[in-house]
Design an enzyme around this catalytic site. Structure first.
Site, PDB file in Angstrom:
ATOM      1  N   ILE A  18       0.825  -1.134   0.101  1.00  0.00           N
ATOM      2  CA  ILE A  18      -0.021   0.268  -0.024  1.00  0.00           C
ATOM      3  C   ILE A  18       0.936   1.272   0.129  1.00  0.00           C
ATOM      4  O   ILE A  18       2.071   1.287   1.205  1.00  0.00           O
ATOM      5  CB  ILE A  18      -1.305   0.344   0.931  1.00  0.00           C
ATOM      6  CG1 ILE A  18      -1.831   1.203   1.427  1.00  0.00           C
ATOM      7  CG2 ILE A  18      -0.511  -0.234   2.548  1.00  0.00           C
ATOM      8  CD1 ILE A  18      -3.448   1.262   2.217  1.00  0.00           C
ATOM      9  N   THR A  19       0.102   2.040  -1.243  1.00  0.00           N
ATOM     10  CA  THR A  19       1.322   4.138  -0.976  1.00  0.00           C
ATOM     11  C   THR A  19       0.241   4.615  -0.066  1.00  0.00           C
ATOM     12  O   THR A  19      -0.837   4.748  -0.063  1.00  0.00           O
ATOM     13  CB  THR A  19       1.163   4.081  -2.215  1.00  0.00           C
ATOM     14  OG1 THR A  19       0.167   4.350  -2.781  1.00  0.00           O
ATOM     15  CG2 THR A  19       2.126   2.915  -3.311  1.00  0.00           C
ATOM     16  N   GLY A  20       0.884   5.685   0.525  1.00  0.00           N
ATOM     17  CA  GLY A  20      -0.311   6.322   1.524  1.00  0.00           C
ATOM     18  C   GLY A  20      -0.345   5.707   2.660  1.00  0.00           C
ATOM     19  O   GLY A  20      -1.742   6.409   2.992  1.00  0.00           O
ATOM     20  N   SER A  40      -0.783   7.824   6.503  1.00  0.00           N
ATOM     21  CA  SER A  40      -1.982   8.482   7.111  1.00  0.00           C
ATOM     22  C   SER A  40      -3.251   8.544   6.538  1.00  0.00           C
ATOM     23  O   SER A  40      -3.493   8.046   5.654  1.00  0.00           O
ATOM     24  CB  SER A  40      -1.188  10.392   6.731  1.00  0.00           C
ATOM     25  OG  SER A  40      -2.157  11.365   6.654  1.00  0.00           O
ATOM     26  N   GLY A  41      -4.244   9.540   7.153  1.00  0.00           N
ATOM     27  CA  GLY A  41      -5.815   9.300   6.667  1.00  0.00           C
ATOM     28  C   GLY A  41      -5.272   7.884   5.610  1.00  0.00           C
ATOM     29  O   GLY A  41      -5.959   6.907   6.939  1.00  0.00           O
ATOM     30  N   TYR A  49      -5.756  18.509  -9.516  1.00  0.00           N
ATOM     31  CA  TYR A  49      -5.992  17.373  -9.435  1.00  0.00           C
ATOM     32  C   TYR A  49      -7.881  16.902 -10.287  1.00  0.00           C
ATOM     33  O   TYR A  49      -7.485  15.383  -9.549  1.00  0.00           O
ATOM     34  CB  TYR A  49      -6.190  18.068  -7.716  1.00  0.00           C
ATOM     35  CG  TYR A  49      -7.207  16.600  -6.906  1.00  0.00           C
ATOM     36  CD1 TYR A  49      -5.763  15.868  -5.958  1.00  0.00           C
ATOM     37  CD2 TYR A  49      -8.108  16.370  -6.415  1.00  0.00           C
ATOM     38  CE1 TYR A  49      -6.572  14.785  -5.705  1.00  0.00           C
ATOM     39  CE2 TYR A  49      -8.987  15.610  -6.316  1.00  0.00           C
ATOM     40  CZ  TYR A  49      -7.328  14.933  -5.531  1.00  0.00           C
ATOM     41  OH  TYR A  49      -8.131  14.044  -4.601  1.00  0.00           O
TER      42      TYR A  49
END
Ligand SMILES: NC(=O)c1ccc[n+]([C@@H]2O[C@H](COP(=O)([O-])OP(=O)(O)OC[C@H]3O[C@@H](n4cnc5c(N)ncnc54)[C@H](OP(=O)(O)O)[C@@H]3O)[C@@H](O)[C@H]2O)c1
Length: 278
Positions: free
Chosen positions: A8-10, A13-14, A164
Site C-alpha cells: 500500500i502507498t499512502g 496518513s489518512g 487534481y
C-alpha cells in the site's frame, strides 16, 4: 486476509493508514511504501502494535519521482515472492505548479504516474499470485476532470483543483484499461471514491483551494469511514470477481462520461507508458 500480502502507498496518513491497520487486523502482512522515515517508522510500529504476528515491511521512496518509483517497485518485486493486493492510494494537491526532476507536473506524477509505474513493475508478481487485486484510490473530483493531450502537464493555465481533478480522472481511466488487459489472469482492478474525508489532505497544498478544503473539513467523514471502500475492495468475497469498476460506499457507481471514453483511456495509457522509458 490471513497470510495475504498487501502492498500500500499512502499508508502513513489518512485513509491509507486506517486501511493498512484494518487489513493488518484481519491478518494481512502489510508492505508500506513511504517517503518519510519518521512517518514510515511510526506507521510501521502502529502496525506491529495492532498485529504483531506477520513481519510488516516498508520501502522508502518519493512517489513523484520516476527513479524512486522504479527502484522501490523493483525492491518490492525482489523481496516479495507473492503479492495478493496492491493498493495505490498516495495522493495530493498542490497550490502552485511544480515540476518534478523528470520535468512532469507534480500532481500528475504523484497521483497518476506512481499508480502506473508501481503496477507495471509489480504486474507479474500479481499475476503469479492470482487471485489477486489492485485497488486504486480515485475521487469524485474526477467528474470535473478534463483531458487535454496538448496540455496534459498544465504547461498553460495551471490551477490546483483542475490539475487534481485531471489526475483523479486518470486513475479511473488507468484502472479500466488495466482491468481489460488483465482479463482472464485472475487479477482484478477497481477504483474508488472514499468520500470527503477529514485527513491531512490539502494541509500542505497551499493556495486558495487548500483554505477552502480546510474550512469544509467540518463536514468531512472520519478516516475510518473513508477507508471502508478500500478495505471492502481489498478483502471482501463479494468484490472478488468485480473488475474495471468505480466504487463509492462499497458499491459500483457510474464514473464520468469521459472516464468511460476508451479511446482517451488507451491514449493516456500510451502516453504514460512512454514516460516510463525516461
Ligand atoms: N481526503 C479526502 O476527502 C479525499 C477524497 C477523495 C479522494 N482522496 C484520495 O485519497 C488518497 C489518500 O488521501 P488522504 O485523504 O488520506 O490524504 P493524506 O492524509 O494527506 O495522505 C496522503 C498520503 O499520501 C502520501 N504521499 C503523498 N505524496 C507522496 C509522495 N510524493 N511520495 C510518497 N508518499 C506520498 C502521504 O505521505 P506522508 O505521510 O509522508 O505525507 C500520505 O501517506 C489520495 O489519493 C486522495 O486523492 C481523498
Amino acid at each position: 486476509m490471513q497470510g495475504k500480502v498487501v502492498v500500500i502507498t499512502g499508508g502513513t496518513s489518512g485513509i491509507g493508514q486506517v486501511a493498512a491497520e484494518q487489513l493488518a487486523g484481519m491478518g494481512a502482512r502489510i508492505v508500506l511504501v513511504a517517503r518519510s522515515q519518521k512517518r514510515g517508522e511510526e506507521a510501521l510500529s502502529r502496525l506491529r502494535g495492532i498485529a504483531p504476528g506477520p513481519p510488516h515491511g516498508i520501502h522508502y521512496g518519493d512517489l513523484s519521482r520516476l527513479s524512486d518509483l522504479k527502484r522501490v517497485a523493483q525492491e518490492i518485486a525482489a523481496a516479495e515472492p507473492r503479492i495478493d493486493v496492491l493498493i495505490n492510494n498516495a495522493g495530493a494537491m498542490f497550490g502552485q505548479r511544480q515540476l518534478t526532476e523528470d520535468n512532469l507536473e507534480l500532481t500528475f506524477a504523484t497521483n497518476h504516474l506512481s499508480y502506473f509505474v508501481l503496477t507495471d513493475v509489480l504486474r507479474d508478481r500479481l499475476i503469479a499470485s492470482a487471485p489477486s487485486r489492485i485497488v486504486n484510490t480515485s475521487s469524485h473530483a474526477h467528474y470535473r476532470g478534463t483531458l487535454d493531450f496538448d496540455n496534459l502537464q498544465f504547461e498553460h493555465g495551471y490551477k490546483s483543483f483542475p490539475a487534481y481533478c485531471r489526475s483523479k480522472l486518470c486513475n479511473v481511466l488507468f484502472t479500466r484499461v488495466l482491468a481489460r488487459q488483465l482479463a482472464g489472469t485472475g487479477v482484478t482492478a477497481n477504483s474508488l471514491h472514499p468520500g470527503f474525508v477529514k485527513t491531512r489532505f490539502g494541509d500542505e497544498s497551499g493556495g486558495a483551494m487548500a483554505s477552502i478544503i480546510g474550512l469544509m473539513k467540518i463536514f468531512a467523514i472520519t478516516p475510518e469511514k473513508g477507508a471502508e471502500t478500500i478495505v471492502y475492495l481489498a478483502s471482501s468475497q463479494d468484490a472478488a470477481q468485480s473488475t474495471g469498476l468505480y466504487y463509492y460506499k462499497s458499491k459500483p457507481v457510474e464514473p464520468s462520461k469521459l472516464a468511460l471514453d476508451d479511446a482517451a483511456a488507451e491514449r493516456l495509457w500510451k502516453y504514460t507508458a512512454g514516460l516510463m522509458s525516461h
